[in-house]
Design a protein around this motif. Sequence first.
Motif, PDB file in Angstrom:
ATOM      1  N   THR A  53      -5.406  -1.994 -11.889  1.00 44.80           N
ATOM      2  CA  THR A  53      -6.217  -1.122 -11.033  1.00 44.80           C
ATOM      3  C   THR A  53      -7.306  -0.400 -11.827  1.00 44.80           C
ATOM      4  O   THR A  53      -8.041   0.410 -11.265  1.00 44.80           O
ATOM      5  CB  THR A  53      -5.334  -0.071 -10.334  1.00 44.80           C
ATOM      6  OG1 THR A  53      -4.660   0.724 -11.319  1.00 44.80           O
ATOM      7  CG2 THR A  53      -4.321  -0.738  -9.420  1.00 44.80           C
ATOM      8  N   LEU A 104      -1.940  -4.372  -4.993  1.00 47.11           N
ATOM      9  CA  LEU A 104      -2.503  -3.601  -6.101  1.00 47.11           C
ATOM     10  C   LEU A 104      -3.889  -4.085  -6.491  1.00 47.11           C
ATOM     11  O   LEU A 104      -4.785  -3.288  -6.740  1.00 47.11           O
ATOM     12  CB  LEU A 104      -1.583  -3.700  -7.326  1.00 47.11           C
ATOM     13  CG  LEU A 104      -0.173  -3.136  -7.182  1.00 47.11           C
ATOM     14  CD1 LEU A 104       0.641  -3.441  -8.430  1.00 47.11           C
ATOM     15  CD2 LEU A 104      -0.223  -1.639  -6.925  1.00 47.11           C
ATOM     16  N   ARG A 159       0.801  -7.389  -6.576  1.00 43.42           N
ATOM     17  CA  ARG A 159       1.341  -6.419  -5.634  1.00 43.42           C
ATOM     18  C   ARG A 159       2.735  -6.010  -6.080  1.00 43.42           C
ATOM     19  O   ARG A 159       3.311  -6.612  -6.984  1.00 43.42           O
ATOM     20  CB  ARG A 159       1.379  -6.962  -4.205  1.00 43.42           C
ATOM     21  CG  ARG A 159       2.288  -8.128  -3.979  1.00 43.42           C
ATOM     22  CD  ARG A 159       2.295  -8.577  -2.512  1.00 43.42           C
ATOM     23  NE  ARG A 159       2.955  -7.591  -1.660  1.00 43.42           N
ATOM     24  CZ  ARG A 159       2.370  -6.951  -0.658  1.00 43.42           C
ATOM     25  NH1 ARG A 159       1.107  -7.173  -0.360  1.00 43.42           N
ATOM     26  NH2 ARG A 159       3.054  -6.072   0.073  1.00 43.42           N
ATOM     27  N   SER A 160       3.290  -4.986  -5.429  1.00 37.16           N
ATOM     28  CA  SER A 160       4.648  -4.553  -5.720  1.00 37.16           C
ATOM     29  C   SER A 160       5.312  -4.117  -4.426  1.00 37.16           C
ATOM     30  O   SER A 160       4.628  -3.746  -3.458  1.00 37.16           O
ATOM     31  CB  SER A 160       4.656  -3.407  -6.730  1.00 37.16           C
ATOM     32  OG  SER A 160       4.240  -2.201  -6.119  1.00 37.16           O
ATOM     33  N   LYS A 206       4.264  -0.281  -3.803  1.00 40.71           N
ATOM     34  CA  LYS A 206       2.875   0.113  -3.578  1.00 40.71           C
ATOM     35  C   LYS A 206       2.099  -0.863  -2.705  1.00 40.71           C
ATOM     36  O   LYS A 206       0.978  -0.578  -2.304  1.00 40.71           O
ATOM     37  CB  LYS A 206       2.154   0.249  -4.933  1.00 40.71           C
ATOM     38  CG  LYS A 206       2.692   1.361  -5.825  1.00 40.71           C
ATOM     39  CD  LYS A 206       2.330   2.714  -5.286  1.00 40.71           C
ATOM     40  CE  LYS A 206       2.762   3.825  -6.236  1.00 40.71           C
ATOM     41  NZ  LYS A 206       1.992   3.842  -7.490  1.00 40.71           N
ATOM     42  N   LYS A 217      -0.272  -8.641 -12.273  1.00 45.09           N
ATOM     43  CA  LYS A 217       0.542  -8.179 -11.147  1.00 45.09           C
ATOM     44  C   LYS A 217      -0.348  -7.944  -9.941  1.00 45.09           C
ATOM     45  O   LYS A 217      -1.202  -7.060  -9.946  1.00 45.09           O
ATOM     46  CB  LYS A 217       1.264  -6.885 -11.548  1.00 45.09           C
ATOM     47  CG  LYS A 217       2.241  -6.333 -10.545  1.00 45.09           C
ATOM     48  CD  LYS A 217       2.949  -5.122 -11.135  1.00 45.09           C
ATOM     49  CE  LYS A 217       4.072  -4.614 -10.260  1.00 45.09           C
ATOM     50  NZ  LYS A 217       4.765  -3.461 -10.878  1.00 45.09           N
ATOM     51  N   SER A 256       7.770   0.822 -16.238  1.00 44.43           N
ATOM     52  CA  SER A 256       7.442   1.558 -15.006  1.00 44.43           C
ATOM     53  C   SER A 256       7.033   3.009 -15.292  1.00 44.43           C
ATOM     54  O   SER A 256       7.345   3.576 -16.337  1.00 44.43           O
ATOM     55  CB  SER A 256       8.600   1.548 -14.006  1.00 44.43           C
ATOM     56  OG  SER A 256       8.912   0.237 -13.604  1.00 44.43           O
ATOM     57  N   GLU A 291       0.486  -1.954 -13.053  1.00 40.25           N
ATOM     58  CA  GLU A 291      -0.395  -1.269 -12.107  1.00 40.25           C
ATOM     59  C   GLU A 291      -1.531  -0.514 -12.792  1.00 40.25           C
ATOM     60  O   GLU A 291      -2.692  -0.584 -12.360  1.00 40.25           O
ATOM     61  CB  GLU A 291       0.430  -0.294 -11.256  1.00 40.25           C
ATOM     62  CG  GLU A 291      -0.388   0.487 -10.253  1.00 40.25           C
ATOM     63  CD  GLU A 291       0.437   1.477  -9.450  1.00 40.25           C
ATOM     64  OE1 GLU A 291      -0.174   2.333  -8.780  1.00 40.25           O
ATOM     65  OE2 GLU A 291       1.676   1.404  -9.491  1.00 40.25           O
ATOM     66  N   ARG A 336       1.177   6.027 -15.677  1.00 37.38           N
ATOM     67  CA  ARG A 336      -0.033   6.337 -14.921  1.00 37.38           C
ATOM     68  C   ARG A 336      -1.252   6.388 -15.825  1.00 37.38           C
ATOM     69  O   ARG A 336      -2.379   6.170 -15.381  1.00 37.38           O
ATOM     70  CB  ARG A 336       0.133   7.682 -14.214  1.00 37.38           C
ATOM     71  CG  ARG A 336       1.255   7.715 -13.193  1.00 37.38           C
ATOM     72  CD  ARG A 336       1.703   9.120 -12.874  1.00 37.38           C
ATOM     73  NE  ARG A 336       2.256   9.799 -14.059  1.00 37.38           N
ATOM     74  CZ  ARG A 336       2.832  10.989 -14.037  1.00 37.38           C
ATOM     75  NH1 ARG A 336       2.923  11.643 -12.892  1.00 37.38           N
ATOM     76  NH2 ARG A 336       3.309  11.526 -15.147  1.00 37.38           N
TER      77      ARG A 336
END
Length: 277
Positions: free
Chosen positions: A250, A71, A64-65, A68, A62, A223, A246, A226
């Motif tokens: 990241t 990414l 980008r979104s 956000k 992924k 989703s 994400e 974190r």
Amino acid sequence: MSTVLDDIIVGVREDLGDRMRELPLGAVRDAATQRPAALDAFAALGGLDAPRRELKVIAEVKRRSPSKGQLADIVDPARLARDYADGGASVISVLTERRRFSGSLADFDAVRSAVEIPLLRKDFMVDEYQFHEARAHGADLVLLIAAALDDVQLKDFLELTHELGMNALVETHTEEEVDRGLAAGARILGVNVRNLKTLDVDRSVFGRLAGRIPSGPIIVAESGVRGSDDVAEYAGLGANAVLVGEALVTHGSPRERIADFQRRGAVAIAERLNRRS
């Protein structure tokens, strides 16, 4: 007033029209029939195990979104996919939507050539063409977003997916959508805690909706991940798998992070099963 989901689908249809003019449906169908049989994503996600004691990870390529922005600068999606597979991912998801996620079928092809585990074509599926296209590129799993489809489309697209030898992740956001997915015959049911109309995240949605799903379908938490605490929470509330993008792209060591998610998830699942026994 149009929602974020509405706007995304407008762009998806415009880009789809361009591809259909370049390669007609008949040619895409022919290409799909030339592919080797799809891999069994349902089995890979623990569908044949009872009870499902392991927490499976769907790791996402992924860039980008919409919520956000950028990414990760993924220069080599194939290398990232190999890291995911080496880390123990059961399925790899590849974004192919161009305008909001900077994805592409070229990314999907690169990943398909690099790994031998099931791949999810992550896009907004709104036309028969896309399903033959997905199979032609080697997809094993496609995404059906209940919020973007009416009951007839959801059932027909699910049947088409199975006719092509693939599985479908039916994504839901509300109690009504869970019921619709179950009525359509979904075997892999996703609960997305991100509202696609506003992009807001509410992790409490998962427990409420997962509790509505009977045993049988694989439950995928989508989703809001974190870190491992969120994974453990989802697993404790009924998730058989988590779809994570994400938090992996990241992170400096996605291979180690997947392994950590699996460990924490397995502990939470064991505790959940013990409470029920």
